[in-house]
Design a protein around this motif. Structure first.
Motif, PDB file in Angstrom:
ATOM      1  N   ASP A  43     -11.423 -15.657 128.300  1.00 45.67           N
ATOM      2  CA  ASP A  43     -12.288 -15.108 127.254  1.00 45.67           C
ATOM      3  C   ASP A  43     -12.031 -15.784 125.911  1.00 45.67           C
ATOM      4  O   ASP A  43     -12.961 -16.127 125.186  1.00 45.67           O
ATOM      5  CB  ASP A  43     -12.081 -13.604 127.106  1.00 45.67           C
ATOM      6  N   SER A  46     -13.374 -19.368 125.356  1.00 41.72           N
ATOM      7  CA  SER A  46     -14.820 -19.509 125.254  1.00 41.72           C
ATOM      8  C   SER A  46     -15.177 -20.152 123.913  1.00 41.72           C
ATOM      9  O   SER A  46     -14.463 -20.015 122.927  1.00 41.72           O
ATOM     10  CB  SER A  46     -15.474 -18.132 125.354  1.00 41.72           C
ATOM     11  N   SER A  48     -17.669 -19.485 121.855  1.00 43.47           N
ATOM     12  CA  SER A  48     -18.140 -18.579 120.818  1.00 43.47           C
ATOM     13  C   SER A  48     -17.671 -17.153 121.102  1.00 43.47           C
ATOM     14  O   SER A  48     -17.822 -16.659 122.216  1.00 43.47           O
ATOM     15  CB  SER A  48     -19.669 -18.613 120.754  1.00 43.47           C
ATOM     16  N   PRO A  49     -17.159 -16.473 120.105  1.00 42.33           N
ATOM     17  CA  PRO A  49     -16.744 -15.086 120.314  1.00 42.33           C
ATOM     18  C   PRO A  49     -17.897 -14.089 120.197  1.00 42.33           C
ATOM     19  O   PRO A  49     -17.730 -12.917 120.495  1.00 42.33           O
ATOM     20  CB  PRO A  49     -15.731 -14.863 119.188  1.00 42.33           C
ATOM     21  N   TRP A  50     -19.068 -14.554 119.772  1.00 40.64           N
ATOM     22  CA  TRP A  50     -20.178 -13.632 119.490  1.00 40.64           C
ATOM     23  C   TRP A  50     -20.634 -12.788 120.674  1.00 40.64           C
ATOM     24  O   TRP A  50     -20.932 -11.605 120.479  1.00 40.64           O
ATOM     25  CB  TRP A  50     -21.346 -14.383 118.853  1.00 40.64           C
ATOM     26  N   PRO A  51     -20.722 -13.328 121.893  1.00 38.55           N
ATOM     27  CA  PRO A  51     -21.120 -12.443 123.002  1.00 38.55           C
ATOM     28  C   PRO A  51     -20.161 -11.272 123.185  1.00 38.55           C
ATOM     29  O   PRO A  51     -20.589 -10.146 123.455  1.00 38.55           O
ATOM     30  CB  PRO A  51     -21.112 -13.354 124.228  1.00 38.55           C
ATOM     31  N   TYR A  52     -18.869 -11.529 122.999  1.00 39.73           N
ATOM     32  CA  TYR A  52     -17.878 -10.468 123.165  1.00 39.73           C
ATOM     33  C   TYR A  52     -17.917  -9.484 121.997  1.00 39.73           C
ATOM     34  O   TYR A  52     -17.741  -8.275 122.196  1.00 39.73           O
ATOM     35  CB  TYR A  52     -16.473 -11.079 123.296  1.00 39.73           C
ATOM     36  N   ILE A  53     -18.144  -9.979 120.807  1.00 38.73           N
ATOM     37  CA  ILE A  53     -18.222  -9.102 119.637  1.00 38.73           C
ATOM     38  C   ILE A  53     -19.430  -8.176 119.750  1.00 38.73           C
ATOM     39  O   ILE A  53     -19.326  -6.956 119.551  1.00 38.73           O
ATOM     40  CB  ILE A  53     -18.284  -9.936 118.336  1.00 38.73           C
ATOM     41  N   ILE A  54     -20.577  -8.737 120.079  1.00 37.97           N
ATOM     42  CA  ILE A  54     -21.798  -7.936 120.195  1.00 37.97           C
ATOM     43  C   ILE A  54     -21.671  -6.918 121.324  1.00 37.97           C
ATOM     44  O   ILE A  54     -22.002  -5.740 121.158  1.00 37.97           O
ATOM     45  CB  ILE A  54     -23.018  -8.858 120.396  1.00 37.97           C
TER      46      ILE A  54
END
Length: 78
Positions: A43, A46, A48-54
């Motif tokens: 994780d 990855s 970009s962290p954005w998918p996990y943040i959202i």
């Protein structure tokens, strides 16, 4: 398949980022505290962290709304 075409497919798969199912699994496992070190490293590697943040924000919001609904139903039945 040749070795170079297999390598190209692996590189393309890494560039696409995590799928929806993988993000959901990571969020749920993290919420319950049962995520493995291997998965956590995947994780964080990855792009970009954005998918996990959202997904984390959506999960938290739905969890809180669910708790509010349950408490209201319990209090209304008394």
């Amino acid at each position: 398949m040749t070795q170079s075409s297999e390598t190209e497919k692996k590189d393309q798969k890494k560039q696409r980022g995590p799928g929806v199912f993988k993000v959901m699994q990571s969020i749920l496992a993290g919420a319950f505290g049962v995520q493995s070190d291997k998965r956590r490293e995947e994780d964080f590697s990855s792009h970009s962290p954005w998918p996990y943040i959202i997904a984390g924000i959506l999960f938290t919001a739905s969890f809180v709304v669910g708790l509010i609904v349950i408490v209201n139903l319990v209090l209304a039945s008394q």
